[in-house]
Motif scaffolding. Structure first.
Motif, mmCIF file in Angstrom:
data_model
loop_
_atom_site.group_PDB
_atom_site.id
_atom_site.type_symbol
_atom_site.label_atom_id
_atom_site.label_comp_id
_atom_site.label_asym_id
_atom_site.label_seq_id
_atom_site.Cartn_x
_atom_site.Cartn_y
_atom_site.Cartn_z
ATOM 1 N N ALA A 1 0.833 -1.212 0.000
ATOM 2 C CA ALA A 1 0.000 0.000 0.000
ATOM 3 C C ALA A 1 0.867 1.261 0.000
ATOM 4 C CB ALA A 1 -0.935 -0.001 1.203
ATOM 5 N N ARG A 2 2.066 1.171 0.575
ATOM 6 C CA ARG A 2 2.988 2.324 0.642
ATOM 7 C C ARG A 2 3.859 2.465 -0.604
ATOM 8 N NH1 ARG A 2 4.903 0.048 5.233
ATOM 9 N NH2 ARG A 2 6.946 -0.006 4.271
ATOM 10 N N CYS A 3 4.230 1.324 -1.169
ATOM 11 C CA CYS A 3 5.197 1.307 -2.270
ATOM 12 C C CYS A 3 4.580 0.637 -3.487
ATOM 13 C CB CYS A 3 6.438 0.509 -1.876
ATOM 14 S SG CYS A 3 7.265 1.085 -0.397
ATOM 15 N N SER A 4 4.987 1.104 -4.637
ATOM 16 C CA SER A 4 4.545 0.494 -5.882
ATOM 17 C C SER A 4 5.715 0.517 -6.862
ATOM 18 C CB SER A 4 3.350 1.269 -6.448
ATOM 19 O OG SER A 4 2.807 0.585 -7.552
ATOM 20 N N TRP A 5 5.545 -0.167 -7.980
ATOM 21 C CA TRP A 5 6.586 -0.238 -8.998
ATOM 22 C C TRP A 5 6.050 0.265 -10.325
ATOM 23 C CZ3 TRP A 5 11.466 -1.336 -7.702
ATOM 24 C CH2 TRP A 5 11.686 -1.983 -6.481
ATOM 25 N N VAL A 6 6.878 0.979 -11.036
ATOM 26 C CA VAL A 6 6.548 1.453 -12.377
ATOM 27 C C VAL A 6 7.581 0.861 -13.328
ATOM 28 C CG1 VAL A 6 6.371 3.493 -13.859
ATOM 29 C CG2 VAL A 6 5.575 3.605 -11.482
ATOM 30 N N ALA A 7 7.097 0.213 -14.376
ATOM 31 C CA ALA A 7 8.001 -0.340 -15.387
ATOM 32 C C ALA A 7 8.504 0.789 -16.273
ATOM 33 C CB ALA A 7 7.291 -1.390 -16.224
ATOM 34 N N TRP B 1 12.604 -1.520 -13.486
ATOM 35 C CA TRP B 1 11.502 -1.070 -12.640
ATOM 36 C C TRP B 1 11.981 0.046 -11.727
ATOM 37 C CZ3 TRP B 1 6.554 -2.992 -12.895
ATOM 38 C CH2 TRP B 1 6.364 -4.141 -13.667
ATOM 39 N N CYS B 2 11.072 0.938 -11.393
ATOM 40 C CA CYS B 2 11.365 2.040 -10.482
ATOM 41 C C CYS B 2 10.403 1.965 -9.302
ATOM 42 C CB CYS B 2 11.196 3.373 -11.211
ATOM 43 S SG CYS B 2 11.551 4.821 -10.192
ATOM 44 N N LEU B 3 10.951 1.971 -8.097
ATOM 45 C CA LEU B 3 10.145 1.966 -6.879
ATOM 46 C C LEU B 3 9.601 3.371 -6.651
ATOM 47 C CD1 LEU B 3 9.226 0.319 -4.355
ATOM 48 C CD2 LEU B 3 11.275 1.212 -3.210
ATOM 49 N N VAL B 4 8.298 3.464 -6.422
ATOM 50 C CA VAL B 4 7.670 4.767 -6.188
ATOM 51 C C VAL B 4 6.821 4.724 -4.928
ATOM 52 C CG1 VAL B 4 7.631 5.407 -8.642
ATOM 53 C CG2 VAL B 4 5.644 4.249 -7.637
ATOM 54 N N ASP B 5 6.622 5.902 -4.359
ATOM 55 C CA ASP B 5 5.665 6.072 -3.272
ATOM 56 C C ASP B 5 4.277 5.885 -3.887
ATOM 57 O OD1 ASP B 5 3.643 7.999 -1.882
ATOM 58 O OD2 ASP B 5 5.226 7.676 -0.389
ATOM 59 N N ALA B 6 3.466 4.998 -3.335
ATOM 60 C CA ALA B 6 2.177 4.670 -3.936
ATOM 61 C C ALA B 6 1.228 5.863 -3.971
ATOM 62 C CB ALA B 6 1.534 3.503 -3.197
ATOM 63 N N ALA B 7 1.338 6.781 -3.035
ATOM 64 C CA ALA B 7 0.433 7.933 -2.987
ATOM 65 C C ALA B 7 0.858 9.043 -3.944
ATOM 66 C CB ALA B 7 0.339 8.473 -1.560
#
Length: 145
Positions: free
Chosen positions: A59-65, A118-124
């Motif tokens: 819920a806090r972290c997400s990934w963007v290709a 992939w890049c780790l992003v803040d989900a919000a």
């Protein structure tokens, strides 16, 4: 020029995901379409992430290709069974890391292989965030393996 087959690093967990070849995956040439492979790369990476991190972390972290690169080595025919994807991660570089995927047939022959960045992003906020070392440790092998 043939590319060498991707080989998992000994210090990385190899996560295995079974793949299903459905009729809609087959293109006019009678084999799995390249767009399906891109989807598989994304799905396999997501499955690995979901299997190793709890709902709070997800819920806090997400990934963007950021990019996908695929080498097609052997066609996968309609009705093929026993297809699997093996995936592992590389070294983090700030908020990014490469994920490697090998797609194999029921006989263990590599049909395709890919590298996704992939890049780790803040989900919000979707702002990039550095990959913490604690996160990478989850993707490493342990002495019990």
């Amino acid at each position: 020029m043939a590319r060498p087959v991707l080989t998992p690093r000994e210090d990385r967990e190899v996560f295995v995901v079974p793949l299903e070849v459905r009729p809609e995956h087959i293109d006019a040439n009678g084999h799995v379409n390249n767009v399906v492979y891109v989807g598989w790369l994304q799905d396999v990476g997501t499955a690995h992430w979901n299997a190793r991190f709890d709902a709070e972390t997800r819920a806090r972290c997400s990934w963007v290709a950021l990019r996908h690169e695929i080498d097609y080595l052997r066609a996968i025919a309609p009705g093929a069974t026993g297809i699997v994807a093996r995936t592992w991660v590389g070294d983090p570089q700030g908020p990014r890391f490469n994920r490697y995927v090998r797609i194999e047939d029921a006989e263990g022959r590599v049909c395709a292989q890919g590298v996704s960045e992939w890049c780790l992003v803040d989900a919000a906020t979707l702002r990039p965030q550095r990959i913490p070392s604690s996160m990478l440790k989850v993707f490493e092998t342990t002495s019990a393996d």
